[in-house]
Design a protein around this motif. Sequence first.
Motif, PDB file in Angstrom:
ATOM      1  N   SER A 169       0.796  -1.225   0.000  1.00  0.00           N
ATOM      2  CA  SER A 169       0.000   0.000   0.000  1.00  0.00           C
ATOM      3  C   SER A 169       0.829   1.276   0.000  1.00  0.00           C
ATOM      4  O   SER A 169       0.278   2.374  -0.079  1.00  0.00           O
ATOM      5  N   ARG A 170       2.155   1.152   0.093  1.00  0.00           N
ATOM      6  CA  ARG A 170       3.002   2.352   0.083  1.00  0.00           C
ATOM      7  C   ARG A 170       4.396   2.023  -0.432  1.00  0.00           C
ATOM      8  O   ARG A 170       4.828   0.862  -0.370  1.00  0.00           O
ATOM      9  N   SER A 191       1.763   6.698  -0.758  1.00  0.00           N
ATOM     10  CA  SER A 191       0.820   5.640  -0.399  1.00  0.00           C
ATOM     11  C   SER A 191      -0.407   5.670  -1.296  1.00  0.00           C
ATOM     12  O   SER A 191      -0.639   6.633  -2.035  1.00  0.00           O
ATOM     13  N   ASP A 194      -2.377   8.728  -0.594  1.00  0.00           N
ATOM     14  CA  ASP A 194      -1.844   9.935  -1.242  1.00  0.00           C
ATOM     15  C   ASP A 194      -2.280   9.994  -2.709  1.00  0.00           C
ATOM     16  O   ASP A 194      -2.662  11.052  -3.217  1.00  0.00           O
ATOM     17  N   SER A 224       5.583  -1.701   9.009  1.00  0.00           N
ATOM     18  CA  SER A 224       4.241  -1.150   8.849  1.00  0.00           C
ATOM     19  C   SER A 224       3.328  -1.623   9.982  1.00  0.00           C
ATOM     20  O   SER A 224       3.685  -2.502  10.771  1.00  0.00           O
TER      21      SER A 224
END
Length: 266
Positions: free
Chosen positions: A33-34, A48, A51, A116
Amino acid sequence: MQIKNLMSEDIITIDKDQNLSDALKLLRKHNISRLPVTNNKELVGIVSERDIAAKLGSSKSESMPASRFHISSVMVKDVIAVPETMQLGEVAKIMLENGIGSVPVMNDGKMSGIVSKADFVTLAVGIAFDKITVKEIMSNEVVIVSPTDRLIHARREMINAKVGRLPVVDDEDLVGMITSKDLMRAFIDFRKNVPEKYQKSQIKEILVEDVMSSNPSYVTKEMSISDVSKIMMDTGFNGLPIVEGGKLIGIITQTDILRLIEKLES
């Protein structure tokens, strides 16, 4: 435990001069996811799904294809990184205080890994977490949307609430979930399929029900944190709605579990 014992050493990065299309391919290929952003192999930012969804859904850039955006125009530049030797509890506290989902891990000035919220969730399995129930750490106040809300409204709600997912509720019944990933993919597909001259008017016609995941997985308030963590690990879901008697009563997210771990570690 030091954070180097939890971090992932398999780091997928993207250069700041690459474009959003490149980022999307990497996110999909590796199911992440990022992405840490680099310039001449030096860490300069992080980008991400949230974003990207925020950028592509803004009125200022609504008609521009993803290939027109350089990563440098979307990434978060003020990256918070931690040393390998930092303790788990300290890292969790930093992530919670700054509202971030991951932190790069550094060794001798170079990125050696990334950790994460999902990594922390793997710790919440076992006897200690079997004794803690969902109702003890769940969030009761939930931002929701309806199936007939516009997609741009859902995007705005996510940005304002600083969340990556929203339960979709119709007449108090949970009917779906919509995430940053859903928004990101919807905005990309919209740009590909709708001629530019029609995009400004037609973007307002996309509804939450056109994009959301129906029949979402959910948990109950009596379930253990250990069981919920296993579900998150198996499905990759960052958050799960909590249902009682068919009605939505709350949500539990990776952030809630991270907060629990930080409390126990301290």
